[in-house]
Design a protein around this motif. Structure first.
Motif, short mmCIF file in Angstrom:
data_model
loop_
_atom_site.label_atom_id
_atom_site.label_comp_id
_atom_site.label_asym_id
_atom_site.label_seq_id
_atom_site.Cartn_x
_atom_site.Cartn_y
_atom_site.Cartn_z
N GLY A 109 35.84 65.49 49.67
CA GLY A 109 37.19 65.88 49.27
C GLY A 109 38.22 65.87 50.39
O GLY A 109 39.38 66.20 50.16
N THR A 110 37.80 65.49 51.61
CA THR A 110 38.76 65.50 52.73
C THR A 110 39.82 64.40 52.55
O THR A 110 39.48 63.24 52.34
N ILE A 111 41.07 64.82 52.65
CA ILE A 111 42.17 63.86 52.55
C ILE A 111 42.48 63.35 53.94
O ILE A 111 42.57 64.12 54.90
N GLN A 112 42.60 62.04 54.09
CA GLN A 112 42.83 61.46 55.41
C GLN A 112 43.76 60.27 55.34
O GLN A 112 44.07 59.78 54.27
N TYR A 113 44.13 59.80 56.49
CA TYR A 113 45.12 58.74 56.63
C TYR A 113 44.77 57.96 57.88
O TYR A 113 44.23 58.55 58.81
N PRO A 114 45.09 56.69 58.02
CA PRO A 114 45.63 55.79 57.01
C PRO A 114 44.52 55.30 56.09
O PRO A 114 43.35 55.66 56.30
N ALA A 115 44.87 54.48 55.12
CA ALA A 115 43.88 54.07 54.12
C ALA A 115 43.09 52.85 54.57
O ALA A 115 42.49 52.18 53.77
N MET A 116 43.11 52.55 55.87
CA MET A 116 42.48 51.30 56.31
C MET A 116 41.04 51.48 56.78
O MET A 116 40.31 50.52 56.90
N MET A 162 53.22 56.10 51.62
CA MET A 162 52.52 57.27 52.13
C MET A 162 51.37 57.74 51.23
O MET A 162 51.26 58.91 50.89
N TYR A 163 50.54 56.78 50.88
CA TYR A 163 49.29 57.16 50.24
C TYR A 163 48.24 57.37 51.31
O TYR A 163 48.15 56.61 52.28
N GLY A 164 47.43 58.40 51.15
CA GLY A 164 46.26 58.58 51.98
C GLY A 164 45.03 58.33 51.12
O GLY A 164 45.14 57.81 50.01
#
Lengths: 449, 392
Positions: free
Chosen positions: A340-347, A331-333
């Motif tokens: 600075g926006t955190i998002q998911y997935p890391a692909m 569960m790394y984003g």
């Protein structure tokens, strides 16, 4: 005798329950500081593929650690604890090992096994440190070749020749191991404050207590009628039950049974530290309190896949699973270095917010969040099994938005709501590619820290 | 470089569509052949006058490449391109065909679309187990759009009854259309008590699986009068816009789920190209993607037919009725026609063409001069918006 027993959900197995116990156990501890993971179970998900390495991966432990599975015997849990002590003593680079025990033993419907066999998991962190709440003083084992309960690789259910004979084997091994431990340490039964030994039936618990001459109240009882016999983690849970109200400097016996027995001598070192470590975690009590009731027997046999229904099969790929492990399992984003926006997935390669190309750093996401929107899917993947399934968009605490199925929800039509808090739990998704595909789901808050 | 738009360059000189529905008696070749034959007859041209073809097909089992077209027309090796762009596959075939004409590569082109869903044993769109990342959850189409319904209920206080009105309006319109899959009106009560598919969307909130095909014959506007059939009433392309957004909106932390960014963007592009400044007044009739009832409501807002949050109220007040201020889905929409994916865009374009030509018998929007066709596909990821008008 009326009682309840703990059962795994349809999306749980020994690995996912092991993850859950592990997460609770290492709360507040940096997983990168743990040097090993031992996993004990009689219900391996794979007979060739290491569950300990799998669980260590999900818990985000380092790569340079030791991992091993202890299997094929109900005392695999206590055996793993003993071997963890030896590994720490023998190797100066190994300071701590997480020992997890989990089982989902399937009783044959309509047999006496169905009365007691249940599912559960527990974890103990074994470490060499100056300040410990509880110390392992010694241990003593016996080995026995018995034709007691068994399960061949091709068997679906546990088999036995005669349960009276099984009990004889049980009494012999367990009392031999515990007596041997007492003798070795010059201890009398009355010097033991608690005895947390495996049992599969309240009657045999009492008989062993009498044979050992333990004073009234020493043998840990009561749990069987609340959760049943959970298999390898049974002794672990009895130990946790014994540690609820610890007295300083008391001695505890912790023992597992199966093809022999292991008896471990523990001493309470720091009562306050022990109490404090109980506080920060869900432990046994909060898990028991937040158990959901199964609606009916049909739900149970569907959950346990005892009735064969058409199931949805997705494709899968071991390659994508390996490539995307950080996103899928740990569960790394990603965090945009520009906005600075955190998002998911890391692909993905561009920022959802500011459209900057490929300027991301990995960030660990929270396992808690709130529902932004949802649907209740009545045709979930065409499986028509225990529907509707809530499918939720979750805003994670501290950033990141994700879509997750919801599990462990009763009456979703009434109970799923926008803004409801949830916690993430690692579950079985599907069996595409002929292997088990796991991912995170969300569930109503049970209180895991 | 000055970018030249598509407005007032391309003419539709013929079009047709098959009856949509459970066409168990026909395969994809039969359906596409019938639609193309109808369009050719409407234009009054032979197959040899067609220089190139774009065909919208979504599913591989309907047909890979342009071979389906070759196998019905035997065009002697002329260029055929299959377009796949989710639910906008058909309308993107049309868009590409227009640009090829505008680039003077050809003189007459065929834009068409077909889908054969009912040969598959699936209770919803087949193949979802094959799409996307193998581990990450993939919602079904109704589940995707339900996510928007739940959030819209929360944000604007809409209810299931508001959604039901979309189904009631569209099935009423569809009951007048001879080629619709479903030709029976329904009621709010019936829609609301239908079985749940993806809460809050019930079966009557969803469009059906269906088979069908549609086709349009295009040429440059200066050549249009030389084709006899529609000398005086050929229809002119005013705008073709397409917008592509993320296909996993559930990971976009800024997504509101009360608006489709692809529709907003495509509409803006199309209005600018067509010189539309007040869509509500200037667009007389619109075929708007109504794969689900919630989709139509949100699209009406994103297409600027009404203010944000007001679509349910406007629908209730009759704004979107066939004789309302902006007629939305006078054909009956996807709700009445079903959604053979590759065919739908071309079906909408030929419907608008017939409306603007005054040939929409039984469902003619009074005095329709400007019309719009709109598709939204995938997880609201791709939107096609085309605007058609009468010849000057």
């Amino acid at each position: 005798m009326p009682g309840t027993k703990a059962l795994a959900n349809s999306d749980e197995d020994s690995i996912t329950m092991g993850v859950e116990a592990g997460l609770d156990c290492i709360t507040g501890i940096d997983p990168k500081t743990i040097d090993g993971l031992f996993f004990a179970t009689t219900t391996q998900v794979y007979t060739e593929k290491n569950s300990a390495a799998f669980i260590a991966n999900i818990l985000d432990l380092r790569d340079e650690i030791i991992t091993a599975d202890f299997t094929d015997s109900l005392r695999a849990g206590t055996t793993a604890v003993c071997r963890a002590v030896e590994a720490i003593k023998a190797n100066k680079d190994i300071k701590s090992i997480l020992v997890i025990a989990a089982d989902t033993r399937e009783p044959e419907p309509g047999t006496f096994w169905e009365y007691g066999l249940s599912d559960g998991a527990a974890a103990l962190l074994i470490a060499e440190e100056d300040l410990l709440p509880l110390s392992i003083e010694d241990y003593y084992s016996v080995s026995a070749n018995v034709t007691g309960p068994w399960k061949k690789p091709t068997d679906k259910f546990i088999k036995t020749f005669q349960d009276k004979m099984d009990n004889k084997f049980y009494f012999e091994s367990l009392t031999k191991a515990m007596s041997g431990l007492l003798e070795k340490n010059n201890l009398k039964p009355e010097e033991i404050a608690s005895a947390a030994y495996h049992y599969h039936d309240p009657r045999v618990l009492g008989i062993v207590s009498k044979m050992m001459k333990f004073p009234q109240g020493v043998a840990q009882n009561g749990l069987f009628l609340q959760i049943g016999c959970v298999g390898t983690p049974m002794a672990f849970l009895l130990l946790m039950s014994a540690l609820r109200r610890p007295k300083p400097d008391t001695k505890i016996i912790f023992a597992g049974y199966g093809d022999g027995a292991d008896a471990i001598l523990l001493q309470v070192k720091d009562k306050d530290l022990l109490k404090a470590s109980n506080k920060g975690r869900m432990g046994l009590l909060k898990h028991q309190k937040s158990m959901a009731q199964l609606k009916n027997y049909n739900t149970l046999i569907e959950n346990k896949k005892l009735i064969d229904r058409h199931r949805y099969s997705r494709r899968s790929s071991a390659v994508t699973l390996w490539r995307d492990t950080k996103s899928l399992y740990q569960m790394y984003g990603i965090k945009c270095k520009n906005c600075g926006t955190i998002q998911y997935p890391a692909m993905f390669k561009g920022c959802y917010n500011c459209r900057t190309d490929d300027q991301f750093e990995f960030v660990k996401l929270s396992l808690k969040g709130t529902v932004f929107t949802y649907t209740l899917d009545h045709l979930y993947g065409g499986s028509y099994l225990n529907t509707p399934v809530p499918r939720c968009i979750i805003d994670l605490e501290g950033g990141g938005r994700i879509m997750l199925d919801m599990t462990e929800i009763e009456n979703p039509t009434e109970n799923v709501k926008i803004d409801m808090p949830v916690e993430l739990t690692f579950r079985l998704m599907h069996e595409g590619g002929e292997f088990r595909n796991y991912y995170w789901k969300c569930r109503p808050v049970r209180g895991r820290p | 470089m000055v970018r030249k738009g598509i407005a007032d360059k391309i003419a539709i000189i013929g079009c047709d569509a098959t009856k949509f529905g459970e066409r168990w008696d026909k395969n994809q070749y039969d359906l596409l052949y019938d639609a193309v034959k109808g369009a050719r007859d409407d234009a009054g041209i032979t197959k040899d006058e067609i220089d190139a073809v774009w065909v919208g097909i979504f599913y591989f089992f309907t047909g890979l490449s342009g071979a389906v077209v070759e196998d019905i027309l035997r065009l002697d090796g002329k260029p055929v391109t299959r377009t796949e762009n989710y639910c906008a596959s058909g309308m993107d075939a049309f868009r590409n065909a227009c640009f090829a004409l505008a680039g003077n590569a050809y003189d007459v082109v065929l834009a068409c679309g077909v889908e054969k869903l009912m040969d598959e044993a699936s209770s919803g769109l087949p193949g979802f187990e094959l799409f996307g990342h193998p581990t990450l959850p993939i919602p079904s189409a109704p589940a995707m759009f339900s996510l928007a319904a739940t959030r819209s209920f929360h944000t604007w206080g809409w209810t299931k009854e508001d959604l039901a009105r979309v189904a009631v309006k569209n099935h009423e319109n569809g009951s007048h259309h001879p080629k619709a899959h479903f030709r029976r009106p329904t009621t709010i009560e019936k829609v609301m008590r239908d079985v749940m598919i993806a809460d809050p969307l019930g079966r009557s909130d969803c469009c059906a699986m269906s088979d069908g095909a549609a086709a349009l014959i295009l040429t440059r506007i200066e050549d249009a009068p030389s084709y006899s059939s529609h000398k005086d009433d050929y229809i002119v392309v005013k705008a073709n816009a397409i917008s592509c957004q993320t296909n996993t909106p559930w990971y976009n932390p800024n997504h509101t789920f009360t608006s489709f960014p692809a529709t907003v963007k495509a509409a803006k592009m199309a209005y600018k190209e067509a010189g539309i400044t007040d869509p509500r007044k200037q667009i007389d009739c619109a075929e708007v993607h109504d794969c689900f009832t919630i989709t139509e409501l949100l699209n009406c807002q994103d297409l600027q037919f009404c203010e944000m949050g007001k679509a349910a109220e406007e629908l209730k007040n009759g704004t979107f009725n066939w004789d309302g201020e902006t007629a939305v889905n006078p054909s009956g929409g996807l709700k009445s026609f079903g959604h053979p994916i590759g065919a739908t865009g071309c079906r909408m374009l030929q419907e608008i063409t017939k409306q603007l030509q005054g040939r929409a018998e039984g469902r003619q929007v009074p005095d329709a001069k400007i019309g719009l066709a709109h598709n939204l596909g995938g997880a609201f990821c791709v939107c096609s918006t085309s605007i058609l008008g009468q010849a000057d």
